[in-house]
Design a protein around this motif. Structure first.
Motif, PDB file in Angstrom:
ATOM      1  N   THR A 132       9.825 -15.169  18.651  1.00 17.04           N
ATOM      2  CA  THR A 132       9.240 -16.302  17.930  1.00 17.04           C
ATOM      3  C   THR A 132       8.709 -17.355  18.898  1.00 17.04           C
ATOM      4  N   ALA A 133       9.474 -17.637  19.944  1.00 15.14           N
ATOM      5  CA  ALA A 133       9.027 -18.621  20.942  1.00 15.14           C
ATOM      6  C   ALA A 133       7.787 -18.125  21.675  1.00 15.14           C
ATOM      7  N   GLU A 134       7.737 -16.860  22.038  1.00 15.99           N
ATOM      8  CA  GLU A 134       6.571 -16.313  22.729  1.00 15.99           C
ATOM      9  C   GLU A 134       5.324 -16.344  21.847  1.00 15.99           C
ATOM     10  N   MET A 135       5.467 -15.953  20.587  1.00 11.66           N
ATOM     11  CA  MET A 135       4.315 -15.957  19.694  1.00 11.66           C
ATOM     12  C   MET A 135       3.807 -17.374  19.437  1.00 11.66           C
ATOM     13  N   SER A 136       4.731 -18.319  19.288  1.00  9.34           N
ATOM     14  CA  SER A 136       4.303 -19.707  19.074  1.00  9.34           C
ATOM     15  C   SER A 136       3.583 -20.263  20.300  1.00  9.34           C
ATOM     16  N   THR A 137       4.077 -19.933  21.484  1.00  3.28           N
ATOM     17  CA  THR A 137       3.426 -20.410  22.718  1.00  3.28           C
ATOM     18  C   THR A 137       2.037 -19.807  22.862  1.00  3.28           C
ATOM     19  N   ARG A 138       1.885 -18.537  22.583  1.00  5.59           N
ATOM     20  CA  ARG A 138       0.574 -17.887  22.672  1.00  5.59           C
ATOM     21  C   ARG A 138      -0.384 -18.445  21.628  1.00  5.59           C
ATOM     22  N   PHE A 139       0.140 -18.760  20.453  1.00 11.97           N
ATOM     23  CA  PHE A 139      -0.719 -19.314  19.416  1.00 11.97           C
ATOM     24  C   PHE A 139      -1.227 -20.706  19.814  1.00 11.97           C
ATOM     25  N   LEU A 140      -0.351 -21.518  20.385  1.00 12.92           N
ATOM     26  CA  LEU A 140      -0.776 -22.839  20.840  1.00 12.92           C
ATOM     27  C   LEU A 140      -1.764 -22.743  21.994  1.00 12.92           C
ATOM     28  N   GLU A 141      -1.549 -21.791  22.880  1.00 18.00           N
ATOM     29  CA  GLU A 141      -2.459 -21.605  24.002  1.00 18.00           C
ATOM     30  C   GLU A 141      -3.830 -21.148  23.522  1.00 18.00           C
ATOM     31  N   ALA A 142      -3.859 -20.296  22.515  1.00 17.95           N
ATOM     32  CA  ALA A 142      -5.141 -19.812  22.005  1.00 17.95           C
ATOM     33  C   ALA A 142      -5.908 -20.907  21.282  1.00 17.95           C
ATOM     34  N   SER A 144      -5.696 -24.144  21.940  1.00 19.40           N
ATOM     35  CA  SER A 144      -6.019 -25.264  22.834  1.00 19.40           C
ATOM     36  C   SER A 144      -7.399 -25.060  23.460  1.00 19.40           C
ATOM     37  N   THR A 145      -8.189 -26.115  23.445  1.00 20.87           N
ATOM     38  CA  THR A 145      -9.539 -26.028  24.013  1.00 20.87           C
ATOM     39  C   THR A 145      -9.528 -26.282  25.517  1.00 20.87           C
ATOM     40  N   GLU A 146      -8.524 -26.990  25.964  1.00 24.38           N
ATOM     41  CA  GLU A 146      -8.441 -27.286  27.384  1.00 24.38           C
ATOM     42  C   GLU A 146      -7.627 -26.210  28.091  1.00 24.38           C
ATOM     43  N   THR A 147      -7.835 -26.143  29.371  1.00 27.40           N
ATOM     44  CA  THR A 147      -7.074 -25.200  30.173  1.00 27.40           C
ATOM     45  C   THR A 147      -5.661 -25.746  30.369  1.00 27.40           C
ATOM     46  N   THR A 148      -4.676 -25.011  29.938  1.00 29.11           N
ATOM     47  CA  THR A 148      -3.283 -25.443  30.003  1.00 29.11           C
ATOM     48  C   THR A 148      -2.642 -24.846  31.235  1.00 29.11           C
ATOM     49  N   ASN A 149      -1.999 -25.719  32.009  1.00 32.67           N
ATOM     50  CA  ASN A 149      -1.360 -25.228  33.223  1.00 32.67           C
ATOM     51  C   ASN A 149      -0.045 -24.513  32.891  1.00 32.67           C
ATOM     52  N   GLN A 150       0.516 -23.887  33.881  1.00 33.26           N
ATOM     53  CA  GLN A 150       1.724 -23.075  33.701  1.00 33.26           C
ATOM     54  C   GLN A 150       2.935 -23.936  33.346  1.00 33.26           C
ATOM     55  N   GLU A 151       2.962 -25.147  33.862  1.00 37.86           N
ATOM     56  CA  GLU A 151       4.110 -26.017  33.590  1.00 37.86           C
ATOM     57  C   GLU A 151       4.169 -26.410  32.127  1.00 37.86           C
ATOM     58  N   LYS A 152       3.020 -26.748  31.545  1.00 37.12           N
ATOM     59  CA  LYS A 152       2.993 -27.095  30.126  1.00 37.12           C
ATOM     60  C   LYS A 152       3.338 -25.897  29.245  1.00 37.12           C
ATOM     61  N   PHE A 157       7.163 -23.303  25.773  1.00 33.56           N
ATOM     62  CA  PHE A 157       8.002 -22.138  25.468  1.00 33.56           C
ATOM     63  C   PHE A 157       9.470 -22.547  25.325  1.00 33.56           C
ATOM     64  N   SER A 158       9.937 -23.464  26.196  1.00 35.63           N
ATOM     65  CA  SER A 158      11.334 -23.920  26.127  1.00 35.63           C
ATOM     66  C   SER A 158      11.606 -24.667  24.825  1.00 35.63           C
TER      67      SER A 158
END
Length: 285
Positions: A132-142, A144-152, A157-158
């Motif tokens: 669930t956490a992985e799918m939610s993170t991927r959905f938010l990344e998809a 997002s219009t801006e490039t999201t860094n690894q830290e965010k 994900f946390s």
């Protein structure tokens, strides 16, 4: 002279009538003695018959419960009683089972309801929060219009995983058997009976003679639940008729199994805690 002659026959008749009367009374007394002896013998036979009937009734198994009164060991040691939900399963566990994760612990109940087994427990509380956490993170990344860094992404994900662990703890309380009502506990008992008494791979195939044990066990469970209800509510005539129907239905099914396979019939009676005389012959419920 004439008076003397008349007096002699009268005296002789009186003496003969006295002897006859004494003889008749002795006969009547002897007859009453025989009657008294016959009455005493009859009363003794009736008392002996009543004692034998009382002894037979005390050893006759209960037509509903199927066990001899005062001897419940046959029921408590059978397979059917062993798999049913016990009161200690509904008590809070001393040391609950815990699934450790990097965002918190998930406390699992002692017994699950609604048919959750070991496989479902692993999927729901070990794999599902992470997925669930992985799918939610991927959905938010998809989205997002801006490039999201690894830290965010890691922070997102946390947060999602922590939220998933919280939801898993709430869901674990919901599926705890202690929170189930009477229907939930009855459902769990039926599930256990089907899993224990059915043929492997065919849990719902109850039409063949080889799997009559499952149906007989389910009927016995239903009969005992209904009997416990009627002991509290004695005026419930509708359920009393239903109980009578279930008892005769179970006896009919077991007698059919006896005509098909006597060895399996004996094993089924032993596993569900019934005496043979509780399902054979005339049943008066």
């Amino acid at each position: 002279m004439l008076r003397t002659r008349f007096a002699q026959p009268i005296t002789a008749a009186a003496s003969s009538s006295t002897r006859l009367q004494l003889h008749t009374s002795s006969v009547l007394n002897a007859e009453s003695q025989r009657r008294r002896q016959a009455r005493q013998t009859r009363q003794g036979n009736l008392a002996k018959r009543a004692e034998l009937q009382q002894k037979a009734a005390s050893q006759r198994p209960h037509v509903v419960l199927g066990t001899i009164p005062g001897n419940e060991a046959k029921w408590t040691s059978c397979d059917l009683a062993r798999i049913l939900v016990r009161p200690e399963e509904l008590a809070p566990p001393a040391t609950p089972e815990v699934v450790h994760t990097m965002s918190g612990d998930i406390k699992l109940p002692k017994t699950f309801s609604y048919g959750i087994g070991e496989h479902e427990k692993t999927l729901l509380f070990s794999h599902l929060p992470m997925l669930t956490a992985e799918m939610s993170t991927r959905f938010l990344e998809a989205r997002s219009t801006e490039t999201t860094n690894q830290e965010k992404l890691q922070q997102g994900f946390s947060d999602e995983f922590r939220s998933s662990v919280t939801k898993a703890n709430v869901f674990a309380k919901l599926v705890d058997l202690r929170n189930a009502n009477a229907r939930g506990i009855a459902f769990e008992n039926r599930r256990r009976v089907i899993a224990e008494f059915s043929e492997p791979g065919k849990p719902n195939d109850t039409g063949r003679a080889e799997v009559q044990a499952c149906t007989a066990a389910l009927l016995t469970l239903q009969i005992r639940n209904l009997w416990n209800h009627l002991t509290k509510y004695k005026r419930d005539t509708g359920n009393r008729r239903s109980l009578r129907h279930l008892v005769h239905q179970r006896a009919k099914m077991l007698r059919y199994l006896k005509s098909v396979d006597r060895d399996r019939y004996d094993r089924v009676l032993e596993r569900i805690g019934l005496e043979p005389t509780s399902v054979e012959g005339e049943l008066v419920v």
